[in-house]
Design an enzyme around this catalytic site. Sequence first.
Site, PDB file in Angstrom:
ATOM      1  N   GLY A  98       0.784  -1.233   0.146  1.00  0.00           N
ATOM      2  CA  GLY A  98      -0.110  -0.091   0.112  1.00  0.00           C
ATOM      3  C   GLY A  98       0.994   1.296   0.028  1.00  0.00           C
ATOM      4  O   GLY A  98       0.633   2.321   0.620  1.00  0.00           O
ATOM      5  N   ALA A 100       1.515   3.619  -2.229  1.00  0.00           N
ATOM      6  CA  ALA A 100       1.090   4.750  -2.789  1.00  0.00           C
ATOM      7  C   ALA A 100       0.079   5.394  -2.026  1.00  0.00           C
ATOM      8  O   ALA A 100      -0.455   6.515  -2.380  1.00  0.00           O
ATOM      9  CB  ALA A 100       0.593   4.465  -4.206  1.00  0.00           C
ATOM     10  N   ILE A 103      -1.322   6.703   4.163  1.00  0.00           N
ATOM     11  CA  ILE A 103      -0.454   6.335   5.505  1.00  0.00           C
ATOM     12  C   ILE A 103       0.712   6.132   4.904  1.00  0.00           C
ATOM     13  O   ILE A 103       1.679   6.832   5.656  1.00  0.00           O
ATOM     14  CB  ILE A 103      -1.317   5.257   5.886  1.00  0.00           C
ATOM     15  CG1 ILE A 103      -2.769   5.531   6.444  1.00  0.00           C
ATOM     16  CG2 ILE A 103      -0.370   4.599   7.162  1.00  0.00           C
ATOM     17  CD1 ILE A 103      -3.320   4.017   6.889  1.00  0.00           C
ATOM     18  N   SER A 104       1.018   5.584   3.958  1.00  0.00           N
ATOM     19  CA  SER A 104       2.485   5.373   3.572  1.00  0.00           C
ATOM     20  C   SER A 104       3.150   6.614   3.149  1.00  0.00           C
ATOM     21  O   SER A 104       4.368   6.997   3.452  1.00  0.00           O
ATOM     22  CB  SER A 104       2.576   4.441   2.303  1.00  0.00           C
ATOM     23  OG  SER A 104       1.990   3.242   2.734  1.00  0.00           O
ATOM     24  N   HIS A 274      -9.300  -5.113  16.799  1.00  0.00           N
ATOM     25  CA  HIS A 274      -9.496  -3.510  16.524  1.00  0.00           C
ATOM     26  C   HIS A 274     -10.797  -3.318  15.906  1.00  0.00           C
ATOM     27  O   HIS A 274     -10.867  -3.356  14.630  1.00  0.00           O
ATOM     28  CB  HIS A 274      -8.374  -3.310  15.414  1.00  0.00           C
ATOM     29  CG  HIS A 274      -8.223  -1.751  14.917  1.00  0.00           C
ATOM     30  ND1 HIS A 274      -7.909  -0.766  15.811  1.00  0.00           N
ATOM     31  CD2 HIS A 274      -8.462  -1.224  13.685  1.00  0.00           C
ATOM     32  CE1 HIS A 274      -7.937   0.256  14.906  1.00  0.00           C
ATOM     33  NE2 HIS A 274      -8.303   0.014  13.745  1.00  0.00           N
TER      34      HIS A 274
END
EC number: 1.1.1.82
Length: 435
Positions: A98, A100, A103-104, A274
Amino acid sequence: MAVAELSPCYQTQIVKPPHLSWLSNNHKLNLLGLPKASRITEICCSLAPNQVQTPVAVPTGAQSIKPECYGVFCWTYDLKKEEETRSWKKMITIAISGAAGTISNHLLFKLASGVVFGPDQPIALKLLGSEKSFHALEGVAMELEDSLYPLLREVSIGIDPYEVFEDAEWALLIGAKPRGPGMERADLLDINGKIYAEQGKALNAVASPNVKVIVVGNPCNTNALICLKNPPNIPAKNFHSLTRLDENRAKCQLALKAGVFYDKVSNVTIWGNHSTTQVPDFVNAQIGGVPVKEVIKAQKWLEEEFTEKVRKRGGVLIQKWGRSSAASTAVSIVDAINPLITPTPPGDWFPSGVYTNGNPYGIAEDLIYSMPCRSKGDGDYELVKDVIFDDYLRKRIKTSEEELLAEKRCTAHLTGEGIAVCDLPAGDTMLPGEM
């Protein structure tokens, strides 16, 4: 300014269009309308700071640069001749799925800057995207290139986990399909579970046998379990699901209520899944070394309002901000790595979603369940035994356990345990930020 003369290496090869040079062969063959490949003579040179070397012919059959590398990171760094790097540690390889995504986009620059693994730890970043996000992935690599981080020695991008995960020592699995309108939790478990089953197989095949895996993509507990079940060669203790954002939110709320700064809050555990069944533990938490219940003498607030504030924080943020919590999630990933590579302060602990086999709490085995941990800073951990349970805590821990058992049954086809049976608890327990 010195200029290097480029001499031919006399090694002829087929060169694909540069914008596709990082794709796996399988994906290249599947794409239509590609520009025709050309045959050229390879040119090579080697660069090191303050030095230009005479180009040397590459022996026949030798590989000059990896086809997946990006831009300036394709050149060879001569660490032995760089004075400032002589005290550096051996480079570590970090794979991010992920890559792109938003968060990254916050996380990668923290990793590259050295704030995560230290100012003397060179790193290689291997970024996994998809065909749809590949151009965005190139943009991320360009920004990393332009940022001139001295510790960032290699960047490679790709869409095949079997290539991107090669030799990874840390795998930060962020990529997952978000929950869309009308999508049931069972649908999301199946869609993302298939992604994590395949990534688990890829890790097993090509990653370091002691790779540390942190799963962020939701539903992260069960995604982590599915990922764990597919690589038999990687220790189960190496898999974590992200709990740190929930812990940080709990610390924030306790600090606000007590009128102290958050660094006074310690020993906070998030138990369970979670989801909205998660259990922020105020029974064992401390403020300034004193039990929370002795500092905040408002039992109803602790049992009701505090828990709801932590669970619903992501939804409130979306209402205010119009988007999910990408930046704070990236920070929490950093915060989740840190206690695994730094010795836990005496008397404190940290929660993480970890494998339940052998746990001292009576929680069902063969789950990924958030529990309190301590670490010596070597990447490993042990579960904390000296915790207090009351009826309030036990009841809610059991509820979250039952939900994770139901999710496990719903994904049995992805863990090699037979036919899936989806009997998920009634009601929607997904956190607002996941939708």
